[in-house]
Design an enzyme around this catalytic site. Structure first.
Site, PDB file in Angstrom:
ATOM      1  CB  ALA A  64      -0.916  -0.004   1.218  1.00  0.00           C
ATOM      2  N   GLY A 107      -0.076  -5.235   0.456  1.00  0.00           N
ATOM      3  CA  GLY A 107      -1.155  -5.263  -0.516  1.00  0.00           C
ATOM      4  C   GLY A 107      -0.736  -5.865  -1.838  1.00  0.00           C
ATOM      5  CD  GLU A 110      -3.454  -7.868   1.983  1.00  0.00           C
ATOM      6  OE1 GLU A 110      -4.053  -8.196   3.026  1.00  0.00           O
ATOM      7  OE2 GLU A 110      -3.260  -6.690   1.659  1.00  0.00           O
ATOM      8  CD  GLU A 130       0.249  -5.929   5.269  1.00  0.00           C
ATOM      9  OE1 GLU A 130      -0.379  -6.047   4.199  1.00  0.00           O
ATOM     10  OE2 GLU A 130       0.970  -6.833   5.734  1.00  0.00           O
TER      11      GLU A 130
END
Length: 256
Positions: A64, A107, A110, A130
């Site tokens: 992210a 992310g 993911e 994270e």
């Protein structure tokens, strides 16, 4: 410039490329929105048979966008409803192949796990870091990762935030195919071509049953499998495939 680029190597295959090289394809809201819009459009393309999703040589997606995330609060995070953007990728009706070079972190990992097949280069690095910035995976990292590699490996990765090598990821079952770095995209595209040449209704049913059955009791999942097989016996492609096999010729599939 668009943050997500789309190419059509052939009529049946789409190549979707993340395009923020200056930040290693970090996933801000804009890139997620663009990607979701592209996948929604692709879902309506009846000629499409497979999608390859990639970044560049340095990064699939490095996670992210922390600069973006640091400025928002819980309510704004809620109103973004990013789960709807991710769903556009995960619910794509045709197989999605993630072609991973470099970093696939947070992310980015993911996103790769929203695909159906992951092809990675030997120098790729994967992880869910994270926790190191005070949050946790929020786009399926705790759930898809656990289903892919099991509780204990998922716990280790998420609780420590450690980054693992592509070789280690391959050994734990997180990667479908491990190849040389310069062969990643070519390998993914060749896999897409192989899938695109197969009967599309059978391919779609396989994807649907594997995904739906993963969260169902075994008896229910087996019933889904049986019903899908029965449906395929009504298709023209089933007759064409079996006749071609018996006649020792190459089949021609129409998706009917």
């Amino acid at each position: 410039m668009a943050q997500v680029l789309v190419e059509r190597p052939s009529g049946a295959i789409a190549l979707v490329r993340l395009n923020r090289p200056e930040v290693r394809n970090a996933l801000n809201l804009t890139i997620r929105q663009e990607m979701a819009a592209i996948f929604r459009d692709l879902a309506d393309d009846t000629s499409l048979r497979c999608v390859v999703l990639t970044g560049n040589e340095q990064a699939f997606a490095a996670g992210a966008d922390i600069a973006d995330m640091s400025r928002i609060d819980a309510i704004e995070m809620y109103h973004r409803h990013t789960e709807r953007l991710w769903a556009a990728v995960g619910e794509c009706p045709v197989p999605v192949i993630a072609a991973v070079n470099g970093f696939a972190l947070g992310g980015g990992l993911e996103l790769a796990m929203h695909a159906d097949i992951i092809v990675a280069g030997k120098s790729a690095q994967l992880g869910q870091p994270e926790v190191k910035v005070g949050i946790m995976p929020g786009a399926g990292g705790t759930q898809r990762l656990t289903r892919a590699v099991g509780k204990f490996r998922a716990m280790l990765m998420c609780l420590t935030g450690e980054i693992i090598s592509a070789q280690e990821a391959f050994e734990m079952g997180l990667i479908s195919r491990l190849v040389e770095d310069d062969a990643v995209l070519d390998t993914a595209l060749k896999l897409a071509e192989r899938i695109a040449a197969l009967p599309p209704i059978a391919v779609a049913q396989i994807k649907e049953v594997i995904l739906a059955g993963a969260d169902a009791p075994l008896s229910t999942a087996l019933a889904l499998e049986r019903k899908a097989v029965q449906v395929l016996f009504a298709s023209r492609d089933k007759a064409e495939g079996m006749n071609a096999f018996l006649e020792k010729r190459k089949p021609t599939y129409t998706g009917e």
